[in-house]
Design an enzyme around this catalytic site. Sequence first.
Site, PDB file in Angstrom:
ATOM      1  N   ARG A 181      39.766  32.815 -22.668  1.00 57.28           N
ATOM      2  CA  ARG A 181      39.222  33.784 -23.627  1.00 57.28           C
ATOM      3  C   ARG A 181      37.692  33.797 -23.674  1.00 57.28           C
ATOM      4  NH1 ARG A 181      43.792  31.751 -26.607  1.00 57.28           N
ATOM      5  NH2 ARG A 181      45.435  33.334 -26.714  1.00 57.28           N
ATOM      6  N   LYS A 209      27.248  43.602 -18.386  1.00 56.79           N
ATOM      7  CA  LYS A 209      28.377  44.437 -17.973  1.00 56.79           C
ATOM      8  C   LYS A 209      29.035  43.826 -16.739  1.00 56.79           C
ATOM      9  CE  LYS A 209      27.662  48.953 -17.880  1.00 56.79           C
ATOM     10  NZ  LYS A 209      26.963  50.257 -17.722  1.00 56.79           N
ATOM     11  N   GLU A 226      17.492  51.486  -7.322  1.00 59.74           N
ATOM     12  CA  GLU A 226      17.510  51.134  -8.738  1.00 59.74           C
ATOM     13  C   GLU A 226      16.094  50.901  -9.272  1.00 59.74           C
ATOM     14  OE1 GLU A 226      19.903  51.270 -10.838  1.00 59.74           O
ATOM     15  OE2 GLU A 226      21.754  51.225  -9.676  1.00 59.74           O
ATOM     16  N   LYS A 246      14.876  47.231 -18.256  1.00 67.00           N
ATOM     17  CA  LYS A 246      16.296  47.174 -18.627  1.00 67.00           C
ATOM     18  C   LYS A 246      16.485  46.395 -19.922  1.00 67.00           C
ATOM     19  CE  LYS A 246      20.957  46.623 -16.959  1.00 67.00           C
ATOM     20  NZ  LYS A 246      21.863  46.389 -15.815  1.00 67.00           N
ATOM     21  N   GLU A 305      26.274  50.005 -25.033  1.00 68.01           N
ATOM     22  CA  GLU A 305      26.139  51.308 -24.372  1.00 68.01           C
ATOM     23  C   GLU A 305      26.790  52.444 -25.172  1.00 68.01           C
ATOM     24  OE1 GLU A 305      27.116  53.272 -20.060  1.00 68.01           O
ATOM     25  OE2 GLU A 305      26.636  51.146 -20.059  1.00 68.01           O
ATOM     26  N   ARG A 339      21.298  53.206 -24.035  1.00 67.65           N
ATOM     27  CA  ARG A 339      21.561  52.472 -22.798  1.00 67.65           C
ATOM     28  C   ARG A 339      22.243  53.356 -21.750  1.00 67.65           C
ATOM     29  NH1 ARG A 339      24.380  46.435 -21.892  1.00 67.65           N
ATOM     30  NH2 ARG A 339      24.205  46.508 -19.624  1.00 67.65           N
ATOM     31  N   ASN A 377      22.323  55.093 -16.692  1.00 67.86           N
ATOM     32  CA  ASN A 377      23.259  55.718 -15.753  1.00 67.86           C
ATOM     33  C   ASN A 377      22.632  56.893 -15.003  1.00 67.86           C
ATOM     34  OD1 ASN A 377      25.625  54.088 -16.301  1.00 67.86           O
ATOM     35  ND2 ASN A 377      25.734  55.117 -18.286  1.00 67.86           N
ATOM     36  N   HIS A 394      23.910  58.111 -11.683  1.00 69.70           N
ATOM     37  CA  HIS A 394      25.155  57.412 -11.392  1.00 69.70           C
ATOM     38  C   HIS A 394      26.405  58.287 -11.476  1.00 69.70           C
ATOM     39  CE1 HIS A 394      22.598  53.947 -11.451  1.00 69.70           C
ATOM     40  NE2 HIS A 394      23.604  53.103 -11.305  1.00 69.70           N
ATOM     41  N   HIS A 418      28.170  57.782  -8.222  1.00 68.97           N
ATOM     42  CA  HIS A 418      29.459  57.094  -8.121  1.00 68.97           C
ATOM     43  C   HIS A 418      30.500  57.966  -7.420  1.00 68.97           C
ATOM     44  CE1 HIS A 418      28.860  53.912 -11.543  1.00 68.97           C
ATOM     45  NE2 HIS A 418      28.310  53.549 -10.398  1.00 68.97           N
ATOM     46  N   HIS A 473      25.799  51.193  -2.614  1.00 71.61           N
ATOM     47  CA  HIS A 473      25.638  51.694  -3.977  1.00 71.61           C
ATOM     48  C   HIS A 473      24.288  52.385  -4.165  1.00 71.61           C
ATOM     49  CE1 HIS A 473      25.953  51.858  -8.350  1.00 71.61           C
ATOM     50  NE2 HIS A 473      24.767  51.275  -8.426  1.00 71.61           N
TER      51      HIS A 473
END
Length: 361
Positions: free
Chosen positions: A123, A145, A187, A228, A238, A242, A246, A249, A253, A265
């Site tokens: 957990r 993330k 990036e 960032k 997010e 935030r 993206n 993206h 993506h 990427h």
Amino acid sequence: MSRTTVHVAPPSGAYDVLVGEGLLDDLGSLLAPRSPSRETLVIADSTVASLYLERARTALEIAGFTAGSAVFPAGEAHKNLPTLGGLLEEMAKAQLGRTGTVIALGGGVTGDMAGLAAALYMRGIAYVQVPTTLLSMVDSSVGGKCAVDLAAGKNLAGAFLQPSLVVADTGTLATLDDGVFSDGCAEVIKHAILADPVLFGDLAAKPLSLDDPRERLVSVIARNIDIKRGFVESDEREQGPRKLLNLGHSIGHAVEAASGYALGHGHAISIGLCSITRAAERLGWAEAGSAAAIETVLKRHHLPTSSPFSADELIGYARLDKKCDREGITLAVPECIGFASLRHVGFEEFAHIIALGTGAL
């Protein structure tokens, strides 16, 4: 030797991001005051394991840590639930305790896999990011993330778990090939478009290179992490600003998925950045000349600026993006170099934006 620290303090817990050459050999001594136990397990992909695994384990053992390891096949194709399950079984087999620490040694895929494994195991246990690519240093290792891909799309099964430490040894960049280094440059350029026109101008005047003095690499990486940091601290989960990270993206993506993840990427995000900016200009959302300026900088970093896939092909993948809801998608839209905004658009308008951005209209 140039080294610097960026302190990141989101609501769920603060940590340091250390950037500099030779830090990998200090991994154990850096972790020791931040770890409640001396149990660690290093997770790496098969490529990075052959380069840096023993060096990382030695650094940990010298500082008094036990340092088990788990290695998985390299590549985005293995960022999935079966691989994740295998890593969790390795953690259990090693009898890693609740006070143990997972070490994510590698690029973005490894950081995602190891972070999610740490979030799920017992957990939730601590993990440390040790990024070895430019992309993971400036982006994926910071912010908490972590996710794996599903058949339906990229990063659809994941969690938020902040690392307890990030150790970015710029010396590891020396083993990157040009294509992987360029992935990270995408990036870097994205962050400059979002929040730093001075950095953008610097990249336009002198593209980032593996041949740069280490001081420049450390400075640029630290600046990107600081950009960032601001988004992560203000919106850890997010739900608002935030989402601006993206930028490029949503279309990028889709390009990445359409290529079967054969395209790196950063290369896919480069196409996404150009596409959304072209469309934004044509719709009157972005300052004239923004698209040309962005394309020029990306090309100077050996990145693609046009999609090899049709708008019709891309919209099918784009609708599977995790940023979609029942009505449409929230897009990060560049308004000028140094500023972007969020716009929620319906799927029909999104398809039109993709068509405009890829030159189909």
